[in-house]
Scaffold this motif. Structure first.
Motif, PDB file in Angstrom:
ATOM      1  N   VAL A  21      76.427  -3.796 -37.069  1.00 38.03           N
ATOM      2  CA  VAL A  21      77.847  -3.459 -36.939  1.00 38.03           C
ATOM      3  C   VAL A  21      78.229  -3.360 -35.470  1.00 38.03           C
ATOM      4  N   PHE A  22      77.381  -2.684 -34.700  1.00 40.79           N
ATOM      5  CA  PHE A  22      77.670  -2.474 -33.283  1.00 40.79           C
ATOM      6  C   PHE A  22      77.833  -3.810 -32.572  1.00 40.79           C
ATOM      7  N   LEU A  23      76.929  -4.735 -32.855  1.00 36.81           N
ATOM      8  CA  LEU A  23      76.989  -6.044 -32.193  1.00 36.81           C
ATOM      9  C   LEU A  23      78.249  -6.805 -32.595  1.00 36.81           C
ATOM     10  N   ARG A  24      78.596  -6.721 -33.875  1.00 34.23           N
ATOM     11  CA  ARG A  24      79.808  -7.434 -34.319  1.00 34.23           C
ATOM     12  C   ARG A  24      81.060  -6.823 -33.702  1.00 34.23           C
ATOM     13  N   THR A  68      89.025  -2.197 -33.495  1.00 38.33           N
ATOM     14  CA  THR A  68      89.390  -1.528 -34.745  1.00 38.33           C
ATOM     15  C   THR A  68      89.659  -2.540 -35.860  1.00 38.33           C
ATOM     16  N   GLY A  69      90.284  -3.669 -35.510  1.00 38.02           N
ATOM     17  CA  GLY A  69      90.555  -4.720 -36.491  1.00 38.02           C
ATOM     18  C   GLY A  69      89.265  -5.237 -37.100  1.00 38.02           C
ATOM     19  N   ILE A  70      88.273  -5.494 -36.236  1.00 32.93           N
ATOM     20  CA  ILE A  70      86.983  -5.974 -36.737  1.00 32.93           C
ATOM     21  C   ILE A  70      86.316  -4.895 -37.586  1.00 32.93           C
ATOM     22  N   ALA A  71      86.479  -3.635 -37.169  1.00 34.12           N
ATOM     23  CA  ALA A  71      85.917  -2.536 -37.963  1.00 34.12           C
ATOM     24  C   ALA A  71      86.472  -2.580 -39.388  1.00 34.12           C
ATOM     25  N   PHE A 112      83.163   3.260 -38.611  1.00 35.01           N
ATOM     26  CA  PHE A 112      84.077   3.960 -37.703  1.00 35.01           C
ATOM     27  C   PHE A 112      83.300   4.728 -36.632  1.00 35.01           C
ATOM     28  N   ILE A 113      82.111   5.222 -36.971  1.00 37.38           N
ATOM     29  CA  ILE A 113      81.298   5.906 -35.954  1.00 37.38           C
ATOM     30  C   ILE A 113      80.925   4.911 -34.850  1.00 37.38           C
ATOM     31  N   CYS A 114      80.523   3.703 -35.252  1.00 36.81           N
ATOM     32  CA  CYS A 114      80.177   2.669 -34.263  1.00 36.81           C
ATOM     33  C   CYS A 114      81.382   2.344 -33.385  1.00 36.81           C
ATOM     34  N   ALA A 115      82.538   2.145 -34.028  1.00 38.27           N
ATOM     35  CA  ALA A 115      83.740   1.805 -33.267  1.00 38.27           C
ATOM     36  C   ALA A 115      84.083   2.936 -32.299  1.00 38.27           C
ATOM     37  N   GLY A 116      83.974   4.176 -32.775  1.00 40.21           N
ATOM     38  CA  GLY A 116      84.246   5.328 -31.919  1.00 40.21           C
ATOM     39  C   GLY A 116      83.334   5.333 -30.702  1.00 40.21           C
ATOM     40  N   ALA A 117      82.058   5.004 -30.922  1.00 32.70           N
ATOM     41  CA  ALA A 117      81.092   4.988 -29.819  1.00 32.70           C
ATOM     42  C   ALA A 117      81.507   3.960 -28.766  1.00 32.70           C
ATOM     43  N   ILE A 118      81.991   2.802 -29.218  1.00 30.15           N
ATOM     44  CA  ILE A 118      82.392   1.761 -28.261  1.00 30.15           C
ATOM     45  C   ILE A 118      83.555   2.239 -27.397  1.00 30.15           C
ATOM     46  N   TYR A 119      84.563   2.838 -28.039  1.00 30.12           N
ATOM     47  CA  TYR A 119      85.703   3.336 -27.254  1.00 30.12           C
ATOM     48  C   TYR A 119      85.246   4.431 -26.285  1.00 30.12           C
TER      49      TYR A 119
END
Lengths: 239, 242, 281
Positions: free
Chosen positions: B9-12, B180-183, B197-204
């Motif tokens: 997920v993180f990579l995507r 977020t769209g990809i999430a 959402f945890i992964c997306a949060g980490a990226i931001y």
């Protein structure tokens, strides 16, 4: 678009969306106010931890503030919405409750706004506390004032005075953040205008109406905050 | 805990970072230029100019960004014939430009208020001294007023930059596939909302952490006059800014 | 900081106590979620209440099962995650029964079958081609031949579709690289963009498209090409359940069977959808 159609669409007749939009605006204010009040508790605790806490408390409070100021509020809301129930269910299982435990949408919304606003309020309270002249506290100590009395008579009144402008900013921020709660199906102003835009296919009318209502709310609350600020500065000599 | 899933997920999600940065970068750059112009105008111009500008600033600061994006995207979409007649439909046709427009107008309004505060903080003595030296209006702004105002406004402007990076997450609502769209897309395939959402949060968080560090460095560089000299530093503890 | 945790734990527990009690009486009272943005299957009125074919059907089924039902609205892409974490007990939101979804949740027997199609401008190549009919994607040869005929007619066009739907999966599987797929959160939003000219066409269920195209702003558009069924579209529209709620699912199956047999589904679908979507008994 001719004017009469516009009026009947947003009016208060049977087919009009006026009452629905006004109710939703009330919901927006209620959500934001509850969020900020509950957030004051989180923010106050975090500020206290950062000022007086041990290393662990300070670290946790720092992490809390950094986390929720750095992650998009939209994600915080989604996470709480989907994660909150799982967490509660797990806690419930642990204590022997059966089945799923749901966190109502309204509670989720208020909690999300409280967590976000708490992260911002912590900074406001910390700054306000540091702005209280050290002499005031020393003087209270010299009079052997007990801690709670000092908090009530000396610290809190002055803290509030310094915190009002910052709190005003947090309020305006949270008021606008509450629009994001539309994504979890909470019928506040934004969601209601989306529903209206979708079912009447007049997006322009509904989003303009929403913008106007938000403006009215921010204007009124802005005026109230300025009044509170003025009142809190009654006893202060202007340089 | 499913580490492989998190990694995938993180990579995507990283694939959405360029678009997120593009949206934030373009709107912040144009927004900054607009904000400088607006702030100077608000500070100096005649009431006839100031009044409509105040209206614009109040409008964009007083309404949620989500409303602004919807209004510009779906709202203006209703007026295609008139926009086509004006030759600007190509701009409003693309969600990308609609989001950039909304973010730019939004950050310009906030930025103008922040910079106006900075301009107000420039001590009158500095300006008088420059005028007494016979500096022209342009030179005065370039050499004296703007540098001082920027330095003063930097912490608040830093907050605005972070708010904008966070604000780009709303672009997912008008079909753009940033982080977020990809999430959302991954969730629709896996139905595992929390992990994604945890992964997306980490990226931001990583993005904003980098920005915060960069800003702190810049602030440090721009304020040598506010720091105690090296000898005194050990003696007096540095006061924290409130 | 310890105070925060204590407080959080305490408040979580008190909430758990309140809502946990409700969860135990579930068989007598359930919550059904719908999207509320997919007219005429389900949509939201000015009062914020859901209405439409599925809402009426849900009320009918609940009356048959003597269960008290509350209907709530939930964004489409959050429906399955929210069901699995227990936000509500049943999904009735025009959701197709597919193998992919069956990995995560359980479904009732289908209560409707409705093919999906393109909607494009009346002047477009696809509309003028005169292609039509109904194709089952499980019969690969026939369906693929029909898809190959459509491809050159829509090449390079922008097609709007709702995200996280079987319609989106269909486009991704058969038209990826042929058309520019643009994904929307709701069908209402892609309808608005069709009228605004941001997309050249839509791909959605026929009944939903028909309801949209009946509105005057869409006079220049029509449903074109064949309807598609089966394959990625699964086995029709069903109600979704958590995998653990088998008793509730069986109750629904029995009630749906009755509603098919006594013509309730035919009546409601003709009333709301203007066509009969009753599945075979």
């Amino acid at each position: 678009m001719d004017l009469p159609a516009f009026v009947s669409l947003l009016g208060f007749s049977e087919k009009g969306w006026g009452p629905a939009l006004l109710t939703a605006a009330g919901m927006t204010v209620l959500l934001s106010a509850s969020g900020v009040v509950l957030g004051a508790l989180f923010g106050g605790l975090a500020a206290f931890a950062r000022l007086k806490g041990g290393r662990l408390a300070r670290g946790t409070a720092d992490a809390y503030c950094t986390l929720f100021r750095g992650v998009p509020d939209l994600l915080t809301i989604y996470l709480l919405y989907f994660g909150g129930s799982s967490l509660l269910t797990a806690v419930g299982r642990f204590f022997g409750a059966q089945g799923f435990v749901g966190l109502p949408t309204f509670a989720t919304g208020v909690l999300a706004l409280a967590i976000i606003s708490g992260a911002y309020q912590a900074e406001v309270y910390r700054g306000a506390f540091l702005a209280i002249p050290a002499g005031q506290i020393e003087a209270a100590r010299a009079l052997a004032m007990p801690g709670p009395l000092m908090l009530r008579r000396i610290i809190l009144p002055q803290l509030l005075r310094y915190a009002i402008p910052g709190l005003g900013n947090v309020w305006q921020l949270i008021l606008k953040d509450s629009a994001l709660l539309s994504v979890i199906g909470l019928v506040e102003l934004m969601r209601q205008s989306q529903i209206g835009a979708g079912s009447t296919r007049q997006p322009f009318v509904f989003y303009i109406a929403a913008a106007v209502l938000y403006l009215v709310i921010t204007f009124i609350s802005g005026a109230l905050i300025r009044r509170a600020e003025k009142r809190s500065l009654r006893g202060v000599r202007r340089a | 805990m499913d580490i492989a899933f998190f990694q995938d997920v993180f990579l995507r999600l990283l694939g959405g970072v360029p678009l997120t940065l593009q949206l934030a970068g373009i709107s912040l750059s144009i927004g900054f230029v607009l904000a400088v112009v607006l702030a100077i105008a608000l500070h100096n111009a005649s009431p006839l100019v100031v009044l409509p500008l105040r209206g614009y600033v109040a409008l964009f600061r007083g309404t949620p960004l989500l409303v602004q994006i919807f209004l510009i995207y779906y709202g203006l979409g209703q007026f295609r014939p008139s926009l086509q007649a004006m030759g600007v439909w190509w701009l409003f046709r693309e969600p990308y430009w609609c989001v950039i427009l909304a973010l730019t107008l939004n950050t310009a309004a906030y930025g103008a208020e922040i910079l106006r505060g900075g301009l107000q903080s420039v001590p009158a003595g500095q300006i008088e001294a420059a005028l007494a030296c016979g500096m022209s209006r342009g030179l005065l702004y370039r050499r004296i007023v703007l540098p001082l105002a920027f330095r003063q406004a930097l912490p608040a402007y830093g907050n605005e930059i972070i708010l904008m990076v966070k604000g780009t997450s709303l672009a997912s609502i008008v079909t753009l596939l940033e982080v977020t769209g990809i999430a959302h897309q991954i969730i629709s395939q896996t139905y595992r909302a929390i992990e994604v959402f945890i992964c997306a949060g980490a990226i931001y968080l990583i993005l904003n952490f980098a920005i915060t560090r960069a800003l702190a460095w810049l602030e440090h560089r721009l304020s040598p006059h506010l720091r105690p000299p090296p000898a005194a530093r050990s003696a007096t503890q540095k006061g924290e800014a409130a | 900081m310890r105070h925060i945790f204590k407080w959080l734990a305490a408040s979580a527990l008190s909430l758990a106590a309140v809502t946990g009690a409700q969860a135990q009486t579930a068989p007598k009272a359930i919550t059904i979620a719908t999207e509320g943005a997919y007219a005429p299957w389900n949509f939201t009125g000015p009062d914020g209440k859901a209405a439409g074919f599925e809402v009426d059907l849900a009320k009918d089924l609940c009356a048959r099962m003597k269960i008290e039902c509350t209907i709530v609205i939930q964004d489409w892409d959050g429906l399955i995650p929210a069901l699995t974490v227990g936000k509500f007990d049943v999904i009735m939101a025009s959701m197709f029964i597919t193998d992919k979804r069956l990995e995560v949740i359980d479904f009732s027997r289908p209560y409707a079958i409705d093919p999906s199609s393109f909607a494009v401008a009346k002047t477009s190549a696809l509309a003028k081609s005169g292609l039509g009919g109904k194709f089952d994607l499980n019969k690969e040869g026939e369906a693929q031949a029909s898809i190959d005929k459509i491809k050159p007619l829509v090449k390079g066009q922008t097609i709007g579709v709702q995200a996280a739907t079987t319609n989106q999966q269909f486009l991704k599987k058969y038209f990826d690289g042929v058309v520019d797929i643009r994904e929307y959160k709701t069908t209402e939003q892609h309808d608005l963009d069709l009228a605004a000219g941001r997309v050249d066409g839509l791909f959605a269920q026929q009944t939903s498209l028909a309801a949209t195209l009946a509105k005057p702003e869409y006079a220049e558009f029509e449903i074109a090409g064949p309807g598609f069924l089966g394959g990625v579209f699964g086995r029709g529209t069903g109600a979704g359940f958590r995998k653990t709620d088998t008793a509730l699912r069986d109750q629904f199956n029995a009630a749906i069977g009755e509603a098919i047999a006594d013509g309730t589904i035919k009546r409601l679908s003709e009333q709301w959808l203007k066509s009969d979507v009753t599945p075979p008994q």
